[in-house]
Structure formats: structure tokens, C-alpha cells
Write an enzyme that holds these catalytic residues in place. Structure first.
Site, short mmCIF file in Angstrom:
data_model
loop_
_atom_site.label_atom_id
_atom_site.label_comp_id
_atom_site.label_asym_id
_atom_site.label_seq_id
_atom_site.Cartn_x
_atom_site.Cartn_y
_atom_site.Cartn_z
N LYS A 105 4.66 11.80 30.81
CA LYS A 105 4.44 10.54 30.44
C LYS A 105 4.09 10.38 28.77
O LYS A 105 4.65 9.79 27.99
CB LYS A 105 3.11 9.94 30.73
CG LYS A 105 3.22 9.49 32.27
CD LYS A 105 1.73 9.36 33.07
CE LYS A 105 1.98 9.17 34.50
NZ LYS A 105 1.02 9.01 35.26
N GLN B 133 -5.35 9.95 34.94
CA GLN B 133 -4.39 10.47 35.92
C GLN B 133 -5.11 11.00 37.14
O GLN B 133 -6.37 11.66 37.00
CB GLN B 133 -3.94 11.82 35.10
CG GLN B 133 -2.76 12.65 35.93
CD GLN B 133 -1.47 11.79 36.36
OE1 GLN B 133 -1.19 11.16 35.64
NE2 GLN B 133 -1.11 11.87 37.67
N ASP C 83 -2.14 0.65 34.86
CA ASP C 83 -1.81 1.05 35.84
C ASP C 83 -1.88 0.02 36.92
O ASP C 83 -1.67 -0.14 38.44
CB ASP C 83 -2.66 2.41 36.65
CG ASP C 83 -2.01 3.48 36.16
OD1 ASP C 83 -0.94 3.61 36.17
OD2 ASP C 83 -2.75 4.51 35.80
#
Ligand code: NDP
Length: 293
Positions: A54, A98, A121
Site C-alpha cells: 500500500k 491493518q 476502508d
């Protein structure tokens, strides 16, 4: 006839180029540099790779990335304190935590702490609610990647019998929600499906999956969906990522299913690359919101 292979990798590259152009445009017109903060707790090797990928993807798109690598011993208070600081920092537009987190940390409480305007997200209750009401702020990265792929490959979901296998909060449920809407990100054609969601308690899974004109699978079981479970001519979207030796494979038995499906995503090279592309797109969108506020 063998299925068309849906090339998620090249579509992801195209989206990443579009995002890079958007990032540059935003910087030139407003001076705002899109910025993503990623929080990684612990030493999980797969998570380290995901976060590193990422970081690289952000860099290539011109997005600033700030990485916060915390030891596995981090306490709830320390993690929530960091999230509070990131929420308040105007230079940071997107925040991702994460997953998975070490066991002693309460995942739901941590995710709930991320400001929904920075929740790239789309995991927060507010963002999930907005998606469910058909007025999303952000779309969750993996389901959005699936819908992008279908759209860019000219595959409409409207009026189709869609079966989603898996009901997780991050993949299955939002996919169901997006397919069910009256309107999608590109109009009516990528919404308005007739949707069934199957899961581990579904009785006779094969009879359900065989109904699907579009079959989407996210269960985390290597090659669990075999040719007998697929309707001839179906479009098959394999979201699964299962480690196998040095490589990965999907939840669909690619070799047998490609002989019966009309189109199929490979693993690797299917939905995985799109997930990162959509994260970049959400970060750009968050920076654009912030610039226009
Ligand atoms: P979860 O473990 O959170 O959810 C799995 C879902 O599959 C559950 O709803 C479970 O049912 C269902 N399930 C499990 N086994 C079966 C079975 N034999 N038959 C029917 N349903 C079953 O997984 P995620 O949704 O997070 O991930 C799913 C897969 O997608 C994984 O391989 C993951 O690595 C991959 N993934 C890929 C991404 C990408 O970028 N391509 C991103 C995110 C995930 P129940 O609810 O009843 O337990």
C-alpha cells in the site's frame, strides 16, 4: 468453450493512473497533498507485506503515506490515542488500520474510533449505514474493486441472479448491499441485481451457487467452488486469497471452473490488485472532501 479471463491487474493499473492524475490535479488547484496514514500493530508477515504494498502504491500515485508500525504489546489506550491524533491532523485525509489486530485489541472498538470522514476502508457504522441507504461516502475497497471490474468489463449486474458466498463485514455483506441498490456508482446497470447470500450454514451450497448468473466467492477456502457448483456460462468472481507454498490461490477451482464459466477472475491478478487501487481512489476522494470543506 474456455472462459474469458477478467484481467484485474490491468484494470487496476488504469485506475491507479486515473487516481495519480486526480492527485496531481488536486495539488495544482488547491495545494492539498492527499495523505494516507496506515497503522500496523504487531509482526504478522502477511500484514507487513500488505502495508508495504500500500505504501509503494501510494508513492506511485503521488499520495503521501505515513506509516505507524507499533509493537504487538501496544495497549488499547495507546492505539486509540494514536487514532485520536490522526483524526485531528488536518494533513491526513485517510486512515487505515491493518487487520488482523493482535488478539488483546478489540477490533470493533478500534475501527469505530477512526473518523468516518477519514475511514477509507468504509468500515465505520456511519459509512456502512450510508452504503446500505444507497448514498455512500466511500465504498469498501474489495467490493468496490469487484464492481469496478464488472463495470469496466461491460458486465451489468442489473436484473441478474447474483449469488455472493461469504457474509463478512468487509467483503460479503457490502457486496450484497451494493448489488441490491437501485443505483450504483455508474448508474442503474451496476445495481438492481436479485441477490442471494450464502454462508457456512447454507444447506446444499451447490444448489444455491448453481443458480448464479454472477457468482462472487469470498470464503477463504482454497478451491472450494468446483465446476459442478457453477451454472454453465456464469461470470465467476473469485475474491479468495489462500496461501499455498510460496504462492496464493483463490476460493474457486480455477482450472475446472474456467471450462464452464463465461468469464472468471484469476488469483493472483484478479480482485487483489483492484483492492489497492480502490484504497487509493478513496484516499483521493477523502482529500477532495477535505479540500472542499
Ligand atoms: P471471513 O473469514 O471474515 O468470512 C468468510 C465467510 O465465508 C463467512 O461468512 C463464512 O460463513 C463463509 N464460509 C466459510 N466457509 C464456508 C463454506 N465452506 N461454505 C460457505 N460459506 C463459507 O473472510 P473475509 O470475507 O475477510 O475473506 C474471505 C476471503 O477473501 C479470504 O480468502 C480473504 O483472504 C479474501 N480477501 C481478499 C481480498 C482481496 O483483496 N482480494 C480482501 C479481503 C479478503 P459464516 O459467516 O457462517 O462463518
Amino acid at each position: 468453450m474456455a472462459a474469458t479471463i477478467l484481467d484485474g491487474k490491468s484494470i487496476a493499473m488504469q485506475i491507479r493512473m486515473e487516481v495519480a492524475e486526480g492527485v496531481l490535479r488536486l495539488r495544482e488547484t488547491t495545494g492539498v497533498v492527499a495523505c494516507l496514514a496506515a497503522v500496523l500493530v504487531g509482526e504478522d508477515p502477511a500484514s507487513q507485506v500488505y502495508v508495504r504494498n500500500k505504501e509503494i502504491a501510494c508513492h506511485k500515485a503521488g499520495i503521501e503515506s505515513r506509516m505507524f508500525r507499533l509493537p504487538a504489546s501496544t495497549t488499547m489506550e495507546e492505539l486509540l490515542g494514536l487514532l485520536d491524533r490522526l483524526n485531528q491532523d488536518d494533513a491526513i485525509h485517510g486512515i487505515l488500520v491493518q487487520l488482523p489486530l493482535p488478539r488483546h485489541l478489540e477490533e470493533r472498538r478500534v475501527l469505530d474510533r477512526v473518523d468516518s470522514a477519514k475511514d477509507v476502508d468504509a468500515f465505520s457504522p456511519e459509512n456502512v449505514g450510508l452504503i446500505s441507504q444507497g448514498r455512500p461516502r466511500f465504498l469498501p475497497c474489495t467490493p468496490h474493486g469487484v464492481m469496478q471490474l464488472l463495470h469496466r468489463c461491460g458486465i451489468d449486474v442489473a436484473g441478474k441472479e447474483v449469488v455472493v458466498v461469504g457474509r463478512s463485514d468487509i467483503v460479503g455483506k457490502p457486496l450484497v448491499s451494493m448489488c441490491l441498490q437501485k443505483s450504483g456508482p455508474w448508474g442503474d446497470s451496476n445495481a438492481n441485481a436479485t441477490v442471494t447470500c450464502a454462508h457456512s450454514r447454507t444447506v446444499d451450497l451447490a444448489s444455491v451457487t448453481r443458480r448464479a448468473e454472477i457468482l462472487m466467492v469470498a470464503i477463504g477456502k482454497a478451491r472450494a467452488i468446483t465446476a459442478e457448483m457453477v451454472r454453465p456460462g456464469a461470470v465467476v468472481i473469485d475474491i479468495g486469497i489462500n496461501r499455498e507454498g510460496d504462492g496464493i490461490c483463490g476460493d474457486v477451482d480455477f482450472d475446472s471452473v474456467k471450462e464452464i464459466a463465461s468469464a472468471i477472475t484469476p488469483v493472483p491478478g484478479g480482485i487483489g490488485p483492484l483492492t489497492i487501487a480502490m484504497l487509493l481512489q478513496n484516499t483521493l476522494a477523502a482529500a477532495e472532501f477535505a479540500a472542499s470543506a
